[in-house]
Design a protein around this motif. Structure first.
Motif, PDB file in Angstrom:
ATOM      1  N   SER A  81      31.295 -22.273  17.181  1.00 14.62           N
ATOM      2  CA  SER A  81      32.038 -20.944  16.841  1.00 14.62           C
ATOM      3  C   SER A  81      32.224 -20.417  15.515  1.00 14.62           C
ATOM      4  N   PHE A  82      32.201 -19.359  14.771  1.00 13.98           N
ATOM      5  CA  PHE A  82      32.263 -19.934  12.335  1.00 13.98           C
ATOM      6  C   PHE A  82      32.789 -18.343  12.092  1.00 13.98           C
ATOM      7  N   SER A  83      33.368 -18.541  11.296  1.00 17.76           N
ATOM      8  CA  SER A  83      33.935 -17.204  10.743  1.00 17.76           C
ATOM      9  C   SER A  83      32.985 -15.926  10.120  1.00 17.76           C
ATOM     10  N   PHE A  84      33.573 -14.826  10.506  1.00 21.09           N
ATOM     11  CA  PHE A  84      32.276 -13.729  10.432  1.00 21.09           C
ATOM     12  C   PHE A  84      33.006 -13.226   9.444  1.00 21.09           C
ATOM     13  N   VAL A  85      32.800 -12.483   7.955  1.00 20.50           N
ATOM     14  CA  VAL A  85      33.357 -11.855   6.774  1.00 20.50           C
ATOM     15  C   VAL A  85      33.017 -10.488   6.691  1.00 20.50           C
ATOM     16  N   CYS A  86      34.045  -9.529   6.706  1.00 23.10           N
ATOM     17  CA  CYS A  86      32.917  -7.691   6.526  1.00 23.10           C
ATOM     18  C   CYS A  86      33.881  -7.243   5.985  1.00 23.10           C
ATOM     19  N   GLU A  87      33.894  -6.315   6.040  1.00 25.01           N
ATOM     20  CA  GLU A  87      34.903  -4.994   5.329  1.00 25.01           C
ATOM     21  C   GLU A  87      34.538  -4.170   6.134  1.00 25.01           C
ATOM     22  N   ASN A  88      35.704  -2.969   5.889  1.00 25.86           N
ATOM     23  CA  ASN A  88      35.662  -1.581   7.058  1.00 25.86           C
ATOM     24  C   ASN A  88      35.809  -0.360   5.634  1.00 25.86           C
ATOM     25  N   ASP A  89      35.501  -0.659   4.365  1.00 27.84           N
ATOM     26  CA  ASP A  89      35.668   0.108   3.697  1.00 27.84           C
ATOM     27  C   ASP A  89      34.186  -0.037   2.493  1.00 27.84           C
ATOM     28  N   GLY A  90      33.379  -0.931   3.237  1.00 33.94           N
ATOM     29  CA  GLY A  90      32.071  -1.687   2.570  1.00 33.94           C
ATOM     30  C   GLY A  90      31.281  -0.499   2.331  1.00 33.94           C
ATOM     31  N   TYR A  91      30.313  -0.975   3.009  1.00 35.58           N
ATOM     32  CA  TYR A  91      28.948  -0.731   3.182  1.00 35.58           C
ATOM     33  C   TYR A  91      29.291   0.493   4.739  1.00 35.58           C
ATOM     34  N   VAL A  92      27.674   0.837   4.280  1.00 37.52           N
ATOM     35  CA  VAL A  92      27.929   2.048   5.513  1.00 37.52           C
ATOM     36  C   VAL A  92      27.761   1.973   7.058  1.00 37.52           C
ATOM     37  N   ASN A  93      29.033   2.238   7.533  1.00 33.05           N
ATOM     38  CA  ASN A  93      29.140   1.670   8.838  1.00 33.05           C
ATOM     39  C   ASN A  93      29.317   0.031   9.064  1.00 33.05           C
ATOM     40  N   LEU A 146      26.949 -17.710  21.091  1.00 34.33           N
ATOM     41  CA  LEU A 146      27.797 -17.680  19.559  1.00 34.33           C
ATOM     42  C   LEU A 146      29.236 -16.957  19.358  1.00 34.33           C
ATOM     43  N   LYS A 147      29.839 -17.814  18.438  1.00 32.48           N
ATOM     44  CA  LYS A 147      31.069 -17.482  18.833  1.00 32.48           C
ATOM     45  C   LYS A 147      31.505 -16.939  17.360  1.00 32.48           C
ATOM     46  N   ALA A 148      31.332 -16.494  17.653  1.00 29.26           N
ATOM     47  CA  ALA A 148      31.639 -15.498  15.379  1.00 29.26           C
ATOM     48  C   ALA A 148      33.069 -14.532  15.876  1.00 29.26           C
ATOM     49  N   ASN A 149      34.023 -15.393  15.228  1.00 27.58           N
ATOM     50  CA  ASN A 149      35.436 -14.989  14.812  1.00 27.58           C
ATOM     51  C   ASN A 149      35.607 -14.067  13.533  1.00 27.58           C
ATOM     52  N   LEU A 150      35.093 -13.204  13.503  1.00 28.71           N
ATOM     53  CA  LEU A 150      35.332 -11.937  13.232  1.00 28.71           C
ATOM     54  C   LEU A 150      36.260 -11.046  12.448  1.00 28.71           C
ATOM     55  N   ASP A 151      36.212 -11.376  10.598  1.00 30.66           N
ATOM     56  CA  ASP A 151      37.632 -11.173   9.985  1.00 30.66           C
ATOM     57  C   ASP A 151      37.333  -9.758   9.583  1.00 30.66           C
ATOM     58  N   VAL A 152      38.003  -8.789   9.800  1.00 31.84           N
ATOM     59  CA  VAL A 152      37.662  -7.479   8.912  1.00 31.84           C
ATOM     60  C   VAL A 152      38.168  -6.926   7.961  1.00 31.84           C
ATOM     61  N   ALA A 153      38.894  -6.646   7.137  1.00 31.98           N
ATOM     62  CA  ALA A 153      39.372  -5.844   6.148  1.00 31.98           C
ATOM     63  C   ALA A 153      38.871  -5.212   4.984  1.00 31.98           C
ATOM     64  N   PRO A 154      40.004  -4.488   4.040  1.00 32.76           N
ATOM     65  CA  PRO A 154      39.466  -4.105   3.161  1.00 32.76           C
ATOM     66  C   PRO A 154      39.011  -4.624   2.050  1.00 32.76           C
ATOM     67  N   THR A 155      38.103  -4.120   1.116  1.00 28.03           N
ATOM     68  CA  THR A 155      36.917  -4.533  -0.162  1.00 28.03           C
ATOM     69  C   THR A 155      37.804  -5.884  -0.866  1.00 28.03           C
ATOM     70  N   SER A 156      39.076  -5.405  -1.165  1.00 28.72           N
ATOM     71  CA  SER A 156      40.440  -5.616  -1.653  1.00 28.72           C
ATOM     72  C   SER A 156      40.789  -6.929  -1.528  1.00 28.72           C
TER      73      SER A 156
END
Length: 526
Positions: free
Chosen positions: A365-377, A394-404
């Motif tokens: 497992s691992f942390s996977f940090v992404c944004e919901n208002d950054g790049y296209v889709n 592979l177990k991605a712990n998806l962390d999605v939040a705004p760029t801020s």
């Protein structure tokens, strides 16, 4: 009675004139996917924020309609010695508060942006200092034989020194670290528009600057900038004429928009390459592997790469509009070579075998940090890839939040895998991604080296490129550096992202360039 009648008539006339004047104004209503991170263009290396603020602030030079370097606040320049460039400043320019533009403003701005605490210091990697020759002449000192100073300066805007001093804003702000100041919420530039009101995350209003030094190629009186995070709401606002323009038309809605009367869509691929970055320090941030970091094993990185079905991602998530790539830079970026563009094949079985060879037959497992208002889709990309990785264990712990919210995590290295997009602006040269992202974090280099990766041989090639005036030799160094990080799978390229603008019938003409930056000083309304 007559007096009262005259007053009433005057009031009606005044109201009529006011209404007519408001109706006669050319107001462009811009609906964007997100807000700017700050009114301070030095606060974070965010291309979108800087693109918006280019309507307010200007640099010594700029890119013209063909993305060629052209004079702006400087009218001319010459190389005095291998370490000195002399710039002759434009006379008669005024800031929006009426203050005259002089060499003191240039010196103050360069000092501010090159401060060790400035998030944008990496945009001037060769800068050593600046000297005032007279009120309209400045000399900039660089490392010897640095070839890309003009490219760098297209993104270094000029502040009014007196405005900075009087508002205690000489020190840089930093969105990623939560450092704010007067310039975070106030603006005073020399550009074609000025900020007249600001409500973060709600609305920012710009009015035309009638004292702009350049000859306007637009007829816009006011821009109302509104962040609209919801794709559906943004499309509805365009179809109902609540907004006139969006620079982020949802890919899934392009056919509907193209079929709508009065709506025009401009779709293409921009310069930006989107890729994954890895935590390359000794330990992971959030994993069930605690004694070491699996990301430091090339077999793990290759397994993650070969677990991604890039064609499915392109077809389903990007609606067939992205350009798959194995390269860190787009073909239009100097330093690109065809050999960089090949991809490892999608092969889940090979990925499982590689993980087993690396000692992770059941994955990890691992942390996977992404944004919901950054790049296209972006959120959809991260969700799809997480599912693909899950198929090989592979177990991605998806962390999605705004760029801020995510910016601070990236800048502090609090991720195991993250997503980054790089357009190589303002340089429009592969030296940009090499010196700011690939290079080790040393001085002004490696500002976006978020994961602690370190390739001394690659650093040496980048450093050689940074002092080579022969263009072909310089680009040779850069291509070699890109090839070395490709061979080690230091990063995981995905695609050049699409850009899709949509506009309503009130806009007559607009200029769209591959840097994906709206330029409303080149826009005509009906």
């Amino acid at each position: 009675m007559k007096s009262l009648l005259r007053a009433s008539v005057a009031a009606v006339v005044a109201l009529t004139l006011t209404t007519f004047s408001a109706a006669a104004e050319n107001v462009l209503k811009w609906g964007a996917q997100r807000d700017v991170v700050s009114l301070d263009p030095y606060s974070y290396g965010d291309t979108f924020t800087i693109a918006v603020l280019n309507h307010v602030y200007e640099g010594l030079v700029r890119y013209d309609e063909k993305l060629q370097i052209a004079p702006a606040l400087a009218t001319s320049w010459e190389v005095v010695s291998p370490t000195v460039w002399r710039f002759h400043l434009r006379d008669g320019v005024k800031f929006h508060d009426g203050a005259p533009f002089t060499a003191d403003d240039v010196i103050a701005s360069l000092t501010r942006v090159s401060d060790p605490a400035s998030p944008l210091r990496g945009n001037l990697p060769a800068y050593k200092g600046a000297t005032k020759v007279d009120d309209h002449t400045v000399e900039i000192n660089t490392t010897p034989n640095y070839p890309l100073l003009l490219n760098d300066l297209t993104n270094i805007v000029i502040f009014d020194k007196e405005w900075l001093v009087s508002n205690h804003a000489e020190a840089p702000t930093d969105v990623g670290k939560g450092v704010e100041g007067y310039a975070t919420s106030h603006a005073n530039g020399t550009g074609p528009f000025k900020v007249v009101s600001r409500k973060p995350d709600a609305e920012t209003v710009f009015e035309v600057s009638k004292d702009w030094w350049d000859k306007p190629k637009h007829n816009i009186d006011k821009i109302i900038f509104t962040p609209i995070a919801s794709s559906a709401t943004r499309v509805a606002a365009l179809l109902s004429a609540e907004i006139d323009f969006t620079n982020s038309a949802p890919l899934q809605d392009i056919p509907r928009l193209q079929a709508s009367s009065g709506i025009k869509v401009l779709a293409s691929n921009e310069l930006r390459t989107v890729f994954f970055v890895f935590n390359r320090t000794d330990k992971t941030i959030a994993s069930d592997v605690t004694d070491k970091n699996p990301m430091n094993d090339i077999k793990v990185r290759q397994a993650m790469y070969q677990s991604i079905d890039i064609d499915a991602l392109q077809k389903k998530v990007m609606r067939g509009l992205s350009r798959n790539t194995g390269s860190m830079v787009a073909p239009a970026i100097p330093g690109y070579a065809d050999a960089l563009d090949s991809r490892l094949p999608y092969d889940p079985d090979a990925a499982k075998k590689l993980l087993a060879e690396a000692g992770y037959p059941n994955g990890f497992s691992f942390s996977f940090v992404c944004e919901n208002d950054g790049y296209v889709n972006e959120e959809e990309i991260c969700q799809a890839v997480s599912s693909m990785w899950a198929r090989v264990g592979l177990k991605a712990n998806l962390d999605v939040a705004p760029t801020s919210l995510q910016t601070a995590k990236f800048e502090s290295g609090k991720f195991d895998v993250g997503i980054l997009g790089w357009a190589n602006e303002p340089m429009i040269d592969s030296f940009s991604i090499l010196v700011q992202v690939v290079h080790s974090k040393v001085g002004t280099s490696g500002v976006f080296n978020w994961g602690g990766w370190n390739y001394p041989e690659v650093d040496a090639l980048i450093d050689s490129a940074g002092k080579e005036l022969d263009r072909e030799k310089r680009l040779g160094f850069q291509t070699q550096a890109l090839m070395k990080v490709k061979e080690d799978i230091a990063f995981m390229p995905l695609h050049q992202q699409p850009m899709a603008w949509a506009m309503g019938p009130n806009i007559e003409s607009i200029v769209q360039l591959t840097d994906n930056k709206p330029r409303f000083w080149l826009t005509m309304m009906k």
